[in-house]
Design a protein around this motif. Structure first.
Motif, PDB file in Angstrom:
ATOM      1  N   LEU A   1     -39.620  29.549  61.435  1.00 57.26           N
ATOM      2  CA  LEU A   1     -40.388  28.512  61.809  1.00 57.26           C
ATOM      3  C   LEU A   1     -40.023  27.155  62.168  1.00 57.26           C
ATOM      4  CD1 LEU A   1     -43.606  27.803  62.714  1.00 57.26           C
ATOM      5  CD2 LEU A   1     -43.867  27.330  60.258  1.00 57.26           C
ATOM      6  N   PHE A   2     -39.170  26.569  61.061  1.00 53.86           N
ATOM      7  CA  PHE A   2     -38.829  25.395  61.261  1.00 53.86           C
ATOM      8  C   PHE A   2     -36.853  25.342  61.696  1.00 53.86           C
ATOM      9  CE2 PHE A   2     -42.450  24.426  58.763  1.00 53.86           C
ATOM     10  CZ  PHE A   2     -43.060  23.261  59.751  1.00 53.86           C
ATOM     11  N   ALA A   3     -36.718  26.295  62.159  1.00 45.43           N
ATOM     12  CA  ALA A   3     -35.401  26.362  62.888  1.00 45.43           C
ATOM     13  C   ALA A   3     -35.379  25.397  63.954  1.00 45.43           C
ATOM     14  CB  ALA A   3     -34.817  27.833  63.012  1.00 45.43           C
ATOM     15  N   ALA A   4     -34.233  24.719  64.187  1.00 50.01           N
ATOM     16  CA  ALA A   4     -33.819  24.057  65.607  1.00 50.01           C
ATOM     17  C   ALA A   4     -32.663  24.835  66.172  1.00 50.01           C
ATOM     18  CB  ALA A   4     -33.759  22.508  64.999  1.00 50.01           C
ATOM     19  N   ASN A   5     -32.749  24.527  67.516  1.00 46.67           N
ATOM     20  CA  ASN A   5     -31.709  25.478  68.169  1.00 46.67           C
ATOM     21  C   ASN A   5     -30.569  24.327  68.538  1.00 46.67           C
ATOM     22  OD1 ASN A   5     -31.530  26.797  71.381  1.00 46.67           O
ATOM     23  ND2 ASN A   5     -30.470  27.336  69.581  1.00 46.67           N
ATOM     24  N   PHE A   6     -29.579  24.498  67.965  1.00 50.66           N
ATOM     25  CA  PHE A   6     -28.244  23.643  68.133  1.00 50.66           C
ATOM     26  C   PHE A   6     -27.206  24.762  68.879  1.00 50.66           C
ATOM     27  CE2 PHE A   6     -30.375  20.558  65.695  1.00 50.66           C
ATOM     28  CZ  PHE A   6     -29.717  19.182  65.798  1.00 50.66           C
ATOM     29  N   PRO A   7     -27.170  24.967  69.926  1.00 56.66           N
ATOM     30  CA  PRO A   7     -26.057  26.056  70.511  1.00 56.66           C
ATOM     31  C   PRO A   7     -24.711  25.292  70.336  1.00 56.66           C
ATOM     32  CG  PRO A   7     -27.630  25.731  72.289  1.00 56.66           C
ATOM     33  CD  PRO A   7     -28.082  24.543  71.236  1.00 56.66           C
ATOM     34  N   ALA A   8     -23.888  26.405  69.492  1.00 55.06           N
ATOM     35  CA  ALA A   8     -22.418  25.961  69.263  1.00 55.06           C
ATOM     36  C   ALA A   8     -21.948  25.519  70.341  1.00 55.06           C
ATOM     37  CB  ALA A   8     -21.779  27.230  68.620  1.00 55.06           C
ATOM     38  N   SER A   9     -22.069  25.907  71.725  1.00 50.46           N
ATOM     39  CA  SER A   9     -21.304  25.564  72.900  1.00 50.46           C
ATOM     40  C   SER A   9     -21.286  24.045  73.243  1.00 50.46           C
ATOM     41  CB  SER A   9     -21.835  26.244  73.875  1.00 50.46           C
ATOM     42  OG  SER A   9     -23.468  26.309  74.406  1.00 50.46           O
ATOM     43  N   ARG A  10     -22.484  23.490  72.680  1.00 47.18           N
ATOM     44  CA  ARG A  10     -22.589  21.855  72.937  1.00 47.18           C
ATOM     45  C   ARG A  10     -22.840  21.123  71.726  1.00 47.18           C
ATOM     46  NH1 ARG A  10     -25.699  20.137  76.828  1.00 47.18           N
ATOM     47  NH2 ARG A  10     -26.536  18.388  75.546  1.00 47.18           N
ATOM     48  N   LEU A  11     -22.543  21.680  70.441  1.00 45.49           N
ATOM     49  CA  LEU A  11     -22.581  20.954  68.989  1.00 45.49           C
ATOM     50  C   LEU A  11     -22.080  19.712  69.202  1.00 45.49           C
ATOM     51  CD1 LEU A  11     -24.012  21.720  66.541  1.00 45.49           C
ATOM     52  CD2 LEU A  11     -21.504  22.527  65.681  1.00 45.49           C
ATOM     53  N   GLU A  12     -21.232  19.301  69.724  1.00 44.44           N
ATOM     54  CA  GLU A  12     -20.468  17.753  69.792  1.00 44.44           C
ATOM     55  C   GLU A  12     -21.610  16.871  70.286  1.00 44.44           C
ATOM     56  OE1 GLU A  12     -16.958  20.755  69.376  1.00 44.44           O
ATOM     57  OE2 GLU A  12     -18.841  20.697  70.572  1.00 44.44           O
ATOM     58  N   LEU A  13     -21.933  17.444  71.507  1.00 44.98           N
ATOM     59  CA  LEU A  13     -22.973  16.422  72.350  1.00 44.98           C
ATOM     60  C   LEU A  13     -24.118  16.401  71.711  1.00 44.98           C
ATOM     61  CD1 LEU A  13     -22.300  17.661  75.745  1.00 44.98           C
ATOM     62  CD2 LEU A  13     -20.933  15.905  74.600  1.00 44.98           C
ATOM     63  N   ASP A  14     -24.767  17.192  70.778  1.00 44.50           N
ATOM     64  CA  ASP A  14     -25.904  17.189  70.394  1.00 44.50           C
ATOM     65  C   ASP A  14     -26.046  16.285  68.782  1.00 44.50           C
ATOM     66  OD1 ASP A  14     -26.987  18.094  72.381  1.00 44.50           O
ATOM     67  OD2 ASP A  14     -27.159  20.213  71.734  1.00 44.50           O
ATOM     68  N   ALA A  15     -25.132  16.776  68.110  1.00 45.48           N
ATOM     69  CA  ALA A  15     -25.148  16.597  66.596  1.00 45.48           C
ATOM     70  C   ALA A  15     -25.588  15.184  66.175  1.00 45.48           C
ATOM     71  CB  ALA A  15     -23.884  16.719  65.911  1.00 45.48           C
ATOM     72  N   TRP A  16     -24.912  14.195  66.841  1.00 46.35           N
ATOM     73  CA  TRP A  16     -24.936  12.693  66.366  1.00 46.35           C
ATOM     74  C   TRP A  16     -26.103  12.269  66.776  1.00 46.35           C
ATOM     75  CZ3 TRP A  16     -19.453  10.030  67.399  1.00 46.35           C
ATOM     76  CH2 TRP A  16     -18.643  10.527  66.585  1.00 46.35           C
ATOM     77  N   ARG A  17     -26.776  12.400  67.924  1.00 45.37           N
ATOM     78  CA  ARG A  17     -28.107  12.250  68.434  1.00 45.37           C
ATOM     79  C   ARG A  17     -29.211  12.855  67.787  1.00 45.37           C
ATOM     80  NH1 ARG A  17     -31.089  14.565  72.208  1.00 45.37           N
ATOM     81  NH2 ARG A  17     -29.070  16.022  72.763  1.00 45.37           N
ATOM     82  N   ARG A  18     -28.995  13.846  67.423  1.00 46.81           N
ATOM     83  CA  ARG A  18     -30.297  14.928  67.011  1.00 46.81           C
ATOM     84  C   ARG A  18     -30.342  14.734  65.149  1.00 46.81           C
ATOM     85  NH1 ARG A  18     -30.780  20.383  69.635  1.00 46.81           N
ATOM     86  NH2 ARG A  18     -32.633  20.295  68.488  1.00 46.81           N
ATOM     87  N   ILE A  19     -29.141  14.607  64.882  1.00 43.90           N
ATOM     88  CA  ILE A  19     -29.025  14.421  63.216  1.00 43.90           C
ATOM     89  C   ILE A  19     -28.499  13.237  62.945  1.00 43.90           C
ATOM     90  CG2 ILE A  19     -28.539  15.498  61.005  1.00 43.90           C
ATOM     91  CD1 ILE A  19     -28.407  18.298  62.733  1.00 43.90           C
TER      92      ILE A  19
END
Length: 537
Positions: free
Chosen positions: A40-58
């Motif tokens: 239910l509470f899993a968030a999608n963080f595709p490995a293909s763009r992890l560097e672009l998403d991580a700092w902003r979303r976590i």
């Protein structure tokens, strides 16, 4: 040096959710496989763009992060990448998705599931009024006193809409309803593509005490199509333009929105609270998300420092994407006292600690949008201009240069450099086996921002020289160079985006009906899962 990666059991994750502790449970598969099965509470963080998403979303680097896949071999490398990005509390979910299943964890499908399940719970608890597509069509045919308000994003509304509908994205409804339907006898119909945003939008108007009769269009545009009724395409009616607000209407809406937020136990924040939450000590111990819930256009015109654009209706719809750290603090701001309070009332019911910033004048919303910070890619990269790449492709032997495009598959199909291959970083090794070996590789995407992160891996796997297209495919287009269209060279499956059954008008009727049937079953799934913590006013 990366640390040894620990494991957390499904029971550990479940206990953290029940205790409302901060945790980011992240699925590093692409969006389509994620949508097929996840907690239910899993968030999608595709490995293909992890560097672009991580700092902003976590944003907090010592957040508890639990990473999983479904046996594809993506989770461990992704966890190592997170450690390299500075995260200090990273673990793998023991057994991955199958381990969750084996432990008796409930499995959900689709995207934005917490919000969709919550919407179904709201309707079940509050008996949110609704009308079938045939009933609404009859009202329109009879030229009854009725207004149809579309609660989706404007781009979704333009794709397809109910005839005569006006675009009023979710958080705008309480703000603008009185201007759009000043006669309290006017019937208001709220619609979206499926069910969630029309339920939440309709219930927002009910909760705020709007005097008009209000009803959701039952099953949204899906229900409209299943009733064999026609939709408009390319409509452009926008609520802000159709009926400008006067100050009395805004003030009345603000009073009622605040009352709803108070009932939901929304916190009241001052600028001093903001300063405290942004202190180094607080940021090391607690995750805070700061959201401006006005329209993207208002945000671009000026906003508070450190606030991200998250229009309120979409924030409620896509909370798992905007705030993937379950248990975090959410702080909302607007300039009217309506949108933040109504949005916060729903987020509080969704189980979040949420605060509305109260004492900031509109004149302080002056910060211009700023470019996001991204980590440096591994290794060294060299750039090639669009003109030089065109020369290579035209004047060197065939097979000398291979162009790899890391944009989304939808963008690739729409337009790409002639001869370019579509590749996913998460499928790079498999993709390179599909692509004839070349003397040099040139990587691109829209701007080449994402493509830069693939350079070192390609160099290591091929032993060839690798170049980055300076300015990406956008620079190629700006030079007026030729383009290719369609699925011409796919070196990876198109799994980067899940095809929603409620998008467009081409989905099979069976798929649309199956989607509705799934939504109807979400309340029972919530009960079986038991971790949601939702409370309906």
């Amino acid at each position: 040096m990366p640390q040894t990666i620990a494991f957390k059991t499904p029971a550990d994750v479940r206990q953290a959710l029940l205790a409302q502790q901060e945790i980011a449970l992240i699925d590093v598969r692409e969006e389509d496989p994620f949508a097929q099965a996840h907690p239910l509470f899993a968030a999608n963080f595709p490995a293909s763009r992890l560097e672009l998403d991580a700092w902003r979303r976590i944003p907090r680097r010592n957040t508890t992060i639990v990473v999983y896949d479904n046996g594809e071999g993506l989770a461990a490398p992704a966890a190592a990448t997170l450690q390299q990005l500075g995260y200090t509390d990273v673990a793998l979910l023991q057994g991955g998705l199958q381990g969750w299943r084996d432990a008796g964890g409930e499995i959900f499908i689709d995207v934005n599931v917490p919000s969709k399940a919550f919407g179904e719970l709201v309707e079940a608890k509050r008996h949110t009024p609704s009308l079938a597509a045939e009933e609404v069509q009859a009202l329109l045919d009879a030229k009854a006193d009725v207004v149809v308000l579309d609660a989706r994003r404007f781009d979704e509304y333009q794709t397809m809409s109910i005839p005569s509908a006006t675009s009023v994205p979710g958080a705008e409804l309480v703000l603008r309803a009185r201007a759009l339907a000043p006669n309290p006898a006017t019937q208001i119909i709220v619609n979206c593509a499926g069910r969630t945003r029309s339920i939440i939008g309709t219930q927002s108007l009910v909760n705020a005490g709007v005097p008009n009769p209000v009803a959701a269009l039952r099953n949204g545009t899906i229900g409209w199509l299943l009733a064999s009724q026609k939709l408009d395409k390319g409509a452009s009616r926008q609520g802000a333009e159709a009926a400008p607000l006067d100050e009395a209407q805004r003030a009345q809406a603000a009073t009622q929105a605040r009352s709803v937020a108070d009932r939901a136990a929304v916190g009241r924040a001052k600028t001093a609270d903001l300063a405290r939450w942004r202190s180094a000590a607080e940021q090391a111990s607690r995750t805070s998300y700061f959201f401006d819930v006005r329209t993207p256009e208002e945000f671009a015109g000026g906003h508070l420092p450190g606030f991200a654009s998250a229009p309120g209706g979409q924030l409620v719809q896509e909370t798992d994407h905007s705030a993937p750290v379950r248990g975090a603090r959410l702080v909302l701001a607007d300039t009217d006292g309506v949108r933040a309070n109504m949005t916060a009332s729903w987020l509080a019911q969704l189980g979040w600690e949420v605060w509305v910033l109260d004492d900031v004048p509109a004149s302080d919303f002056t910060t211009a949008p700023q470019a996001a910070a991204y980590p440096e890619p591994r290794g060294h990269s060299q750039n090639v201009s669009a003109a030089d790449l065109a020369n290579w492709l035209a004047n060197t032997p065939a097979g000398d240069t291979a162009v790899l495009d890391f944009t989304t598959s939808a963008n690739y199909v729409q337009r790409h450099i002639p001869g370019a291959w579509f590749v996913l970083r998460s499928q790079l090794a498999q993709g390179l086996k599909e692509i004839p070996k070349a003397k040099r590789y040139v990587v691109t995407c829209g701007s080449s921002l994402l493509a830069r992160y693939a350079v070192q891996d390609i160099a290591e796997q091929t032993g060839a020289e690798v170049w980055v297209l300076d300015g990406g495919t956008q620079a190629w287009i700006a030079q007026g160079l030729p383009l290719e269209h369609g699925e011409t060279r796919l070196a990876a499956p198109r799994i980067d985006r899940y095809r929603r059954p409620y998008e467009g008008t081409e989905s099979p009727r069976e798929a649309m009906q199956a989607y509705l049937d799934w939504e109807f079953g979400l309340v029972d799934q919530l009960a079986r899962d038991g971790t949601h913590g939702f409370k309906v006013l």
